[in-house]
Write an enzyme that holds these catalytic residues in place. Structure first.
Site, PDB file in Angstrom:
ATOM      1  N   PHE A 256       0.854   5.986  -0.226  1.00 45.33           N
ATOM      2  CA  PHE A 256       1.991   6.605   0.565  1.00 45.33           C
ATOM      3  C   PHE A 256       3.075   5.971  -0.837  1.00 45.33           C
ATOM      4  CE2 PHE A 256       1.499   5.650   4.879  1.00 45.33           C
ATOM      5  CZ  PHE A 256       0.320   6.255   4.721  1.00 45.33           C
TER       6      PHE A 256
ATOM      7  N   ALA B 106      -0.513   0.389   2.369  1.00 46.42           N
ATOM      8  CA  ALA B 106      -0.054  -1.367   1.703  1.00 46.42           C
ATOM      9  C   ALA B 106       1.894  -1.738   1.067  1.00 46.42           C
ATOM     10  CB  ALA B 106      -0.831  -2.603   0.836  1.00 46.42           C
TER      11      ALA B 106
ATOM     12  N   ASN C  41       8.351  -8.058   1.194  1.00 46.45           N
ATOM     13  CA  ASN C  41       9.094  -7.016   2.086  1.00 46.45           C
ATOM     14  C   ASN C  41       9.041  -6.744   3.696  1.00 46.45           C
ATOM     15  OD1 ASN C  41       6.903  -5.287   2.451  1.00 46.45           O
ATOM     16  ND2 ASN C  41       7.028  -5.608   0.429  1.00 46.45           N
TER      17      ASN C  41
ATOM     18  N   PRO D 240      -0.445  -6.450 -11.255  1.00 44.74           N
ATOM     19  CA  PRO D 240      -1.183  -5.029 -11.087  1.00 44.74           C
ATOM     20  C   PRO D 240      -1.232  -4.034  -9.762  1.00 44.74           C
ATOM     21  CG  PRO D 240      -2.892  -6.709  -9.589  1.00 44.74           C
ATOM     22  CD  PRO D 240      -0.467  -7.080  -9.993  1.00 44.74           C
TER      23      PRO D 240
ATOM     24  N   LYS E  35       0.830   7.355 -10.758  1.00 44.36           N
ATOM     25  CA  LYS E  35      -0.404   6.961 -10.405  1.00 44.36           C
ATOM     26  C   LYS E  35      -1.946   7.721 -10.298  1.00 44.36           C
ATOM     27  CE  LYS E  35       2.833   3.699  -7.575  1.00 44.36           C
ATOM     28  NZ  LYS E  35       2.146   2.498  -7.616  1.00 44.36           N
TER      29      LYS E  35
ATOM     30  N   LYS F 289       5.460  10.488  -8.366  1.00 47.19           N
ATOM     31  CA  LYS F 289       4.770   9.234  -8.121  1.00 47.19           C
ATOM     32  C   LYS F 289       3.156   9.449  -7.937  1.00 47.19           C
ATOM     33  CE  LYS F 289       6.816   5.920  -5.512  1.00 47.19           C
ATOM     34  NZ  LYS F 289       7.294   4.738  -4.495  1.00 47.19           N
TER      35      LYS F 289
ATOM     36  N   ASP G  21       6.139  -5.538  -6.120  1.00 50.56           N
ATOM     37  CA  ASP G  21       5.849  -4.378  -7.618  1.00 50.56           C
ATOM     38  C   ASP G  21       6.317  -6.086  -9.094  1.00 50.56           C
ATOM     39  OD1 ASP G  21       5.883  -1.886  -6.687  1.00 50.56           O
ATOM     40  OD2 ASP G  21       8.157  -1.828  -6.326  1.00 50.56           O
TER      41      ASP G  21
HETATM   42  N1  CTP Z   1       0.322   0.373  -4.411  1.00 45.80           N
HETATM   43  C1  CTP Z   1      -0.201  -0.774  -5.159  1.00 45.80           C
HETATM   44  N2  CTP Z   1       0.322  -1.535  -5.965  1.00 45.80           N
HETATM   45  C2  CTP Z   1       0.848  -1.912  -6.357  1.00 45.80           C
HETATM   46  C3  CTP Z   1       2.350  -1.219  -5.564  1.00 45.80           C
HETATM   47  C4  CTP Z   1       2.162  -0.453  -5.368  1.00 45.80           C
HETATM   48  O1  CTP Z   1      -1.173   0.043  -4.646  1.00 45.80           O
HETATM   49  N3  CTP Z   1       1.457  -2.607  -7.352  1.00 45.80           N
HETATM   50  C5  CTP Z   1       0.832   1.019  -3.439  1.00 45.80           C
HETATM   51  C6  CTP Z   1       1.373   1.405  -2.348  1.00 45.80           C
HETATM   52  O2  CTP Z   1       0.427   0.253  -1.544  1.00 45.80           O
HETATM   53  C7  CTP Z   1       1.651   2.898  -2.147  1.00 45.80           C
HETATM   54  C8  CTP Z   1       1.988   3.432  -3.309  1.00 45.80           C
HETATM   55  O3  CTP Z   1       1.413   2.822  -5.072  1.00 45.80           O
HETATM   56  O4  CTP Z   1       0.285   3.397  -2.001  1.00 45.80           O
HETATM   57  C9  CTP Z   1       3.691   3.661  -3.637  1.00 45.80           C
HETATM   58  O5  CTP Z   1       4.537   2.607  -3.024  1.00 45.80           O
HETATM   59  P1  CTP Z   1       5.745   2.072  -3.539  1.00 45.80           P
HETATM   60  O6  CTP Z   1       6.379   1.061  -3.656  1.00 45.80           O
HETATM   61  O7  CTP Z   1       6.030   3.254  -2.461  1.00 45.80           O
HETATM   62  O8  CTP Z   1       6.134   2.670  -5.433  1.00 45.80           O
HETATM   63  P2  CTP Z   1       6.096   1.640  -6.433  1.00 45.80           P
HETATM   64  O9  CTP Z   1       4.605   2.072  -7.444  1.00 45.80           O
HETATM   65  O10 CTP Z   1       6.527   0.420  -6.235  1.00 45.80           O
HETATM   66  O11 CTP Z   1       7.158   2.519  -6.965  1.00 45.80           O
HETATM   67  P3  CTP Z   1       8.351   1.637  -6.889  1.00 45.80           P
HETATM   68  O12 CTP Z   1       8.869   0.764  -6.032  1.00 45.80           O
HETATM   69  O13 CTP Z   1       9.613   2.680  -8.003  1.00 45.80           O
HETATM   70  O14 CTP Z   1       8.992   3.452  -5.912  1.00 45.80           O
END
Ligand code: CTP
Length: 410
Positions: free
Chosen positions: A324, A273, A209, A304, A342, A338, A277
């Site tokens: 974030f 970070a 990304n 994870p 989380k 979120k 996903d």
């Molecule tokens: N995050 C993480 N591990 C993952 C995915 C996300 O630790 N596998 C953390 C990111 O570092 C951030 C937060 O989760 O602090 C949210 O990340 P974001 O990409 O906005 O959300 P997602 O959980 O991926 O949800 P979505 O893509 O549905 O918005």
């Protein structure tokens, strides 16, 4: 100690300038990185070459040097420092500082900086005692300049009294004390994730990304600057490692999780970070070749969730877990969801739709979503966002220590 601290030493034109190579040596021995700026007067007492030799860096002397400006804009010199240390600070320099004059590189830097300034005055006793100097010193102190010394003793001019520059070891100690006093996170451990992750499809292709890592890296630096012991786990980025921070470089989400788990327990976790996903289910061992007109198709599996796993209640949970939320619409709403999903304590929500230029850019607009409300921060540089967040974290940890804020964290 001054491990990782960046000191911009400004040497002005007093006889005590001859002590500055020893001062630089001792600052470096204490762990600091020292860059020197000299006024023209200082060059009468110590050569730029001596200071360049002991600091191991270029010495800056000229306000109008196009080469220097090209290599390092003069404002950047102070931006890249944690403190400015003026030693020796002559009566003339103190007067210019007090009255906002900027007639050489040293005084221009001092006027253009927003960093803390420490000054070790050095002058003849009568100059020190003169009402003009004393008024200037009071003005500078009131504005937050930290004075080191001067000491009493024999002067180069044959007189005796107050006005000698403090000895290098005393100046180093004052700098250490200064950092200790402004280290509200001292004794606390933090882990920060930053950047994107790369999820391989085959040996040459990956899913990624647009995250640059600028925000996460700045947060790691800002937490370190407030005294925390910080480990940064970074995905692939084109950024230097923050000074004084232990940095682990990883590629994939799974590697990021392993590296974060290896650092636990910590007091503070900030997940900045943009973790991918999904990853491809079954990465190809060899480069996938084209076969006629057929495009390959991949199935994916979920990675994870590092933030969610850090937030699981239990003895090993960090006292504060910050995530974030990178969103392109309904930013606050999604961030609130979120936070609940989380189980973290705070979410820094930001709009990353392409019109904002937040992904990859230098600025960010953050809404800090906690369990008790939302704070809308102004659009500002990622560096300022990081400092504001680090201060907020420090306040929170202090209040938690004094139990003024029960129940805000899980
Ligand atoms: N995050 C993480 N591990 C993952 C995915 C996300 O630790 N596998 C953390 C990111 O570092 C951030 C937060 O989760 O602090 C949210 O990340 P974001 O990409 O906005 O959300 P997602 O959980 O991926 O949800 P979505 O893509 O549905 O918005």
């Amino acid at each position: 100690m001054l491990i990782g601290k960046r000191i911009l030493l400004i040497v002005t034109g007093g006889i005590a300038a001859y002590k500055t190579p020893e001062l630089v040596r001792q600052l470096i021995k204490a762990g600091a990185r020292v860059r020197c700026v000299m006024s023209q007067g200082a060059e009468q007492f110590v050569t730029p070459l001596s200071l360049a030799s002991v600091s191991g860096d270029k010495v800056y002397t000229d306000l109008f040097s196009l080469t220097d400006e090209h290599e390092m804009g003069h404002i950047n010199l102070s931006r890249q420092a944690d403190v400015l240390l003026v030693a020796p600070a002559t009566a003339n320099t103190l007067a210019k500082m007090a009255h906002g004059m900027a007639d050489n590189l040293a005084t221009t830097l001092l006027l253009a900086t927003d960093k803390p300034v420490l000054a070790a005055p050095a002058m003849n006793v009568r100059m020190w005692e003169h009402a003009a100097t004393q008024d200037n010193v009071e003005l500078l102190k009131a504005r937050g300049v930290h004075l080191i010394g001067p000491d009493e003793g024999d002067m180069a001019c044959g007189e005796w009294g107050e006005g000698r520059m403090s000895e290098p070891h005393a100046i180093v100690q004052a700098v250490v004390d200064f950092f200790d006093a402004d280290a509200p996170l001292k004794g606390l451990r933090a882990v920060v994730t930053s950047g994107p992750t790369h999820e391989p499809i085959d040996p040459v292709r990956y899913i990624a990304n647009r995250s640059s890592g600028k925000q996460g890296h700045a947060i790691a630096q800002a937490l370190h600057d407030l005294g925390a012991q910080v480990t940064l786990v970074s995905g692939p980025v084109a950024l230097p490692d923050p000074v004084g921070v232990t940095t682990h470089h990883v590629q994939t989400a799974r590697q990021m999780k392993t590296a974060v788990d290896a650092v636990l327990p910590v007091d503070i976790a900030v997940c900045a970070a943009a973790v991918a996903d999904w990853r491809v289910d079954g990465e190809a061992e060899q480069k996938i070749k084209k076969s006629g007109t057929q495009s390959p198709s991949f199935s994916t599996v979920q990675n994870p969730d590092i933030l969610a796993s850090l937030s699981i209640p239990g003895a090993a949970r960090p006292r504060l877990v910050v995530g974030f939320a990178a969103e392109t619409e309904s930013v606050i709403e999604h961030a609130r969801a979120k936070l609940a999903k989380k189980g973290c304590d705070w979410i820094c929500a930001n709009d990353v739709s392409s019109s904002t230029n937040t992904f990859g850019g230098d600025d960010n607009t953050v809404h800090l979503v906690t369990r008790t409300g939302v704070d809308d921060w102004p659009r500002q540089s990622k560096l300022c966002v990081a400092r504001q967040l680090a201060r907020r974290i420090a306040d929170h940890m202090r209040k938690q220590d004094t139990s003024e804020q029960p129940g805000e964290t899980a």
